[in-house]
Design a protein around this motif. Structure first.
Motif, mmCIF file in Angstrom:
data_model
loop_
_atom_site.group_PDB
_atom_site.id
_atom_site.type_symbol
_atom_site.label_atom_id
_atom_site.label_comp_id
_atom_site.label_asym_id
_atom_site.label_seq_id
_atom_site.Cartn_x
_atom_site.Cartn_y
_atom_site.Cartn_z
ATOM 1 N N HIS A 166 66.563 30.029 21.811
ATOM 2 C CA HIS A 166 65.623 31.135 21.625
ATOM 3 C C HIS A 166 64.880 30.954 20.312
ATOM 4 C CE1 HIS A 166 63.772 35.018 21.243
ATOM 5 N NE2 HIS A 166 64.553 35.396 20.266
ATOM 6 N N GLY A 167 63.570 31.182 20.351
ATOM 7 C CA GLY A 167 62.769 31.082 19.144
ATOM 8 C C GLY A 167 61.390 31.679 19.365
ATOM 9 N N SER A 168 60.467 31.312 18.494
ATOM 10 C CA SER A 168 59.123 31.885 18.461
ATOM 11 C C SER A 168 58.137 30.983 19.202
ATOM 12 C CB SER A 168 58.697 32.048 17.004
ATOM 13 O OG SER A 168 58.581 30.764 16.394
ATOM 14 N N SER A 169 56.844 31.115 18.871
ATOM 15 C CA SER A 169 55.813 30.300 19.529
ATOM 16 C C SER A 169 56.004 28.816 19.260
ATOM 17 C CB SER A 169 54.425 30.733 19.074
ATOM 18 O OG SER A 169 54.312 30.653 17.661
ATOM 19 N N LEU A 198 64.040 29.824 25.750
ATOM 20 C CA LEU A 198 63.661 31.220 25.543
ATOM 21 C C LEU A 198 62.820 31.350 24.284
ATOM 22 C CD1 LEU A 198 66.998 32.992 26.562
ATOM 23 C CD2 LEU A 198 64.829 32.966 27.827
ATOM 24 N N GLY A 199 62.056 30.289 23.984
ATOM 25 C CA GLY A 199 61.031 30.397 22.950
ATOM 26 C C GLY A 199 59.886 31.240 23.488
ATOM 27 N N LEU A 200 59.535 32.306 22.784
ATOM 28 C CA LEU A 200 58.567 33.279 23.287
ATOM 29 C C LEU A 200 57.519 33.532 22.209
ATOM 30 C CD1 LEU A 200 61.247 35.638 24.823
ATOM 31 C CD2 LEU A 200 59.574 34.330 26.150
ATOM 32 N N GLY A 201 56.305 33.061 22.449
ATOM 33 C CA GLY A 201 55.257 33.152 21.447
ATOM 34 C C GLY A 201 55.048 34.565 20.931
ATOM 35 N N GLY A 202 55.118 34.717 19.604
ATOM 36 C CA GLY A 202 54.899 36.016 18.979
ATOM 37 C C GLY A 202 55.907 37.068 19.365
ATOM 38 N N SER A 203 57.119 36.668 19.799
ATOM 39 C CA SER A 203 58.051 37.650 20.358
ATOM 40 C C SER A 203 59.502 37.402 19.980
ATOM 41 C CB SER A 203 57.928 37.672 21.891
ATOM 42 O OG SER A 203 56.615 37.998 22.295
ATOM 43 N N ALA A 204 59.756 36.715 18.879
ATOM 44 C CA ALA A 204 61.139 36.487 18.431
ATOM 45 C C ALA A 204 61.449 37.457 17.299
ATOM 46 C CB ALA A 204 61.333 35.042 17.981
ATOM 47 N N PHE A 205 61.832 38.675 17.649
ATOM 48 C CA PHE A 205 61.993 39.762 16.688
ATOM 49 C C PHE A 205 63.437 40.260 16.589
ATOM 50 C CE2 PHE A 205 57.436 40.326 17.936
ATOM 51 C CZ PHE A 205 56.907 39.972 16.721
ATOM 52 N N VAL A 206 64.403 39.404 16.896
ATOM 53 C CA VAL A 206 65.814 39.793 16.863
ATOM 54 C C VAL A 206 66.038 40.966 17.817
ATOM 55 C CG1 VAL A 206 67.805 39.948 15.311
ATOM 56 C CG2 VAL A 206 65.599 39.312 14.370
ATOM 57 N N ASP A 207 65.364 40.911 18.966
ATOM 58 C CA ASP A 207 65.436 42.012 19.927
ATOM 59 C C ASP A 207 66.805 42.058 20.598
ATOM 60 O OD1 ASP A 207 62.778 43.025 19.705
ATOM 61 O OD2 ASP A 207 62.066 41.265 20.793
ATOM 62 N N PRO A 208 67.425 43.234 20.680
ATOM 63 C CA PRO A 208 68.733 43.338 21.335
ATOM 64 C C PRO A 208 68.733 42.858 22.776
ATOM 65 C CG PRO A 208 68.296 45.317 20.043
ATOM 66 C CD PRO A 208 67.029 44.513 20.040
ATOM 67 N N PHE A 209 67.632 43.094 23.511
ATOM 68 C CA PHE A 209 67.644 42.678 24.916
ATOM 69 C C PHE A 209 67.665 41.156 25.048
ATOM 70 C CE2 PHE A 209 63.181 43.897 23.921
ATOM 71 C CZ PHE A 209 62.555 42.668 24.057
ATOM 72 N N TYR A 221 75.732 25.201 25.113
ATOM 73 C CA TYR A 221 75.304 25.221 23.715
ATOM 74 C C TYR A 221 74.250 26.312 23.577
ATOM 75 C CZ TYR A 221 76.628 20.328 24.680
ATOM 76 O OH TYR A 221 77.245 19.196 25.125
ATOM 77 N N ILE A 222 74.228 26.969 22.426
ATOM 78 C CA ILE A 222 73.247 28.029 22.172
ATOM 79 C C ILE A 222 72.665 27.824 20.781
ATOM 80 C CG2 ILE A 222 72.879 30.511 21.910
ATOM 81 C CD1 ILE A 222 75.337 30.923 23.745
ATOM 82 N N SER A 223 71.355 27.992 20.675
ATOM 83 C CA SER A 223 70.717 28.007 19.358
ATOM 84 C C SER A 223 69.708 29.141 19.303
ATOM 85 C CB SER A 223 70.042 26.669 19.046
ATOM 86 O OG SER A 223 69.115 26.311 20.044
ATOM 87 N N VAL A 224 69.601 29.757 18.138
ATOM 88 C CA VAL A 224 68.626 30.826 17.918
ATOM 89 C C VAL A 224 67.902 30.536 16.611
ATOM 90 C CG1 VAL A 224 69.804 32.583 19.265
ATOM 91 C CG2 VAL A 224 70.393 32.322 16.881
ATOM 92 N N LYS A 225 66.599 30.559 16.675
ATOM 93 C CA LYS A 225 65.747 30.263 15.515
ATOM 94 C C LYS A 225 64.959 31.528 15.200
ATOM 95 C CE LYS A 225 62.027 27.123 14.186
ATOM 96 N NZ LYS A 225 61.024 28.200 14.182
ATOM 97 N N LEU A 226 65.312 32.156 14.086
ATOM 98 C CA LEU A 226 64.794 33.493 13.787
ATOM 99 C C LEU A 226 64.090 33.526 12.430
ATOM 100 C CD1 LEU A 226 67.967 35.522 14.860
ATOM 101 C CD2 LEU A 226 65.853 35.216 16.185
ATOM 102 N N GLY A 227 63.060 34.357 12.334
ATOM 103 C CA GLY A 227 62.477 34.639 11.034
ATOM 104 C C GLY A 227 60.974 34.655 10.953
ATOM 105 N N ILE A 228 60.288 33.651 11.521
ATOM 106 C CA ILE A 228 58.851 33.554 11.290
ATOM 107 C C ILE A 228 58.103 34.738 11.890
ATOM 108 C CG2 ILE A 228 58.569 32.047 13.295
ATOM 109 C CD1 ILE A 228 56.465 31.990 10.050
ATOM 110 N N ASN A 229 58.475 35.172 13.107
ATOM 111 C CA ASN A 229 57.767 36.311 13.701
ATOM 112 C C ASN A 229 58.042 37.607 12.959
ATOM 113 O OD1 ASN A 229 57.938 35.246 17.205
ATOM 114 N ND2 ASN A 229 56.445 34.791 15.621
ATOM 115 N N VAL A 230 59.258 37.753 12.440
ATOM 116 C CA VAL A 230 59.583 38.952 11.672
ATOM 117 C C VAL A 230 58.695 39.033 10.435
ATOM 118 C CG1 VAL A 230 61.397 40.124 10.371
ATOM 119 C CG2 VAL A 230 61.950 38.993 12.532
#
Length: 378
Positions: A166-169, A198-209, A221-230
């Motif tokens: 999961h990540g951003s654009s 689950l990279g979602l352009g302009g939509s990686a906001f640490v959303d609970p859903f 394996y799971i990876s989450v890349k968070l921060g730039i959209n916030v």
């Protein structure tokens, strides 16, 4: 024949439409619970979604009906379909036709233009049974209309380890030249794993859903890349961001208590390294050969909890250290994938998203880090 859903990989579900089926990367309950226009547009773009099957056919036709979003004064290249035969790229097909939603960035108004279907033809396949992998476009929504062949098609029953990311654009694939050349696709192909992007352009906001989607998804394996959209939304302050990430990881762990989980901080992005958001399109760049993004916050303004990329990297590292009891949680500084030196060598064309060459570099580095014998996904 209609495209069978069981040939598709890397998605949540399909929606039956008057033309055929539309792949969705997020399940219907998310789309109903939070029908945000940006999120809906991005999840319907099938980044990482593939048709995978085996056949002895010499000719294949895939009929699709694309839908794309274009921006007045900021045109982008069309999406493409990549076809691999026994692991080798056999065709890269630029999309034609399809519906178009044209958006005026200055007024926000949009106009719908209908179009025709598109046919991707693979011909001259050598005799014998082959594994076919069709990567759908990462940057245009598509309806799958028909799949035609001159020999039977069967699902491929080979199973590979499944990587959910999961990540951003940037993870979605913005600026990548083709769907199999987004950085997650590059990494997955090098590592020989299945990808659910689950990279979602302009939509990686640490959303609970999103955490619930990952919790409920099969994953090795799971990876989450968070921060730039916030940061470029200016969507949180430090006090809310850190607990939100804890909750995000906790939810994932509810469904995957022992799966290797990699937390990735943002890649280098000069405009937001020391300057909070919100981000915006530079109005002077509209209508030029390259639209550019700028940060509109005040440099160094973090005393009241405003977020920059440097602050987020520091906090995510600290957060991971405080969760040291979780031996399968790992932290990766995003600047090891794309850092200040890379920004000199391969600059961000629009100030925010990597170039096609940078996608290759990031994907290669990630595979060499995560999937090697000493890596977190060993």
């Amino acid at each position: 024949m209609p495209v069978p859903s069981d040939l598709l990989r890397g998605l949540a579900e399909t929606e039956v439409t008057p033309r055929g089926i539309r792949p969705h990367r997020l399940p219907a309950w998310v789309r109903q619970q939070f029908p945000d226009g940006q999120l809906l547009a991005m999840e319907s773009q099938p980044s990482g979604v593939r048709l995978v099957f085996r056949t002895a056919a010499s000719t294949l036709d895939l009929v699709t009906h694309p839908t794309r979003i274009t921006y007045l004064g900021a045109e982008r290249p069309r999406g493409r379909i990549d076809v691999y035969v026994d692991g080798v790229l056999a065709l890269r097909d630029p999309l034609g036709g399809g519906d178009r939603v044209k958006v005026d960035l200055t007024s926000g108004q949009s106009v719908f233009h209908p179009g025709s279907a598109h046919t991707t033809r693979v011909s001259g396949l050598p005799a014998g049974r082959h594994r076919i992998e069709v990567w759908l476009p990462h940057n245009e929504s598509v309806e799958l209309v028909d799949l035609r062949s001159d020999a039977p098609i069967e699902p491929d029953d080979a199973t590979l380890p499944l990587w959910v990311h999961h990540g951003s654009s940037i993870s979605h694939g913005s600026n990548a030249v083709a769907p199999s050349e987004t950085w997650p696709a590059v990494a997955a192909r090098r590592a020989g794993v299945e990808l659910r992007n689950l990279g979602l352009g302009g939509s990686a906001f640490v959303d609970p859903f999103l955490a619930r989607v990952i919790r409920d998804a099969p994953a090795d394996y799971i990876s989450v890349k968070l921060g730039i959209n916030v940061v470029n939304l200016d969507g949180m302050r430090l006090r809310t961001f850190v607990p939100a990430v804890h909750g995000f990881l906790d939810t994932i762990r509810d469904g995957h208590p022992d799966v290797p989980l990699l937390l990735i901080s943002p890649l280098f992005c000069g405009i937001h390294e020391d300057t909070p958001g919100p981000g915006a399109i530079d109005p002077d760049s509209i209508g030029t050969d390259q639209v550019r993004f700028v940060a509109t916050g005040t440099p160094g303004d973090v005393a009241l909890g405003r977020l920059t990329l440097q602050v987020i990297r520091r906090e995510l590292r600290s957060l991971a250290e405080r969760r040291a009891a979780d031996k399968n949680l790992h932290y990766l500084d995003g600047t090891t994938l794309y850092g200040p030196a890379d920004a000199v060598d391969l600059p961000l064309p629009d100030g925010l998203h990597p170039s096609p060459e940078a996608h290759q570099r990031i994907g290669t580095r990630f595979a060499e880090y995560a999937f090697t014998p000493d890596g977190p996904f060993a």
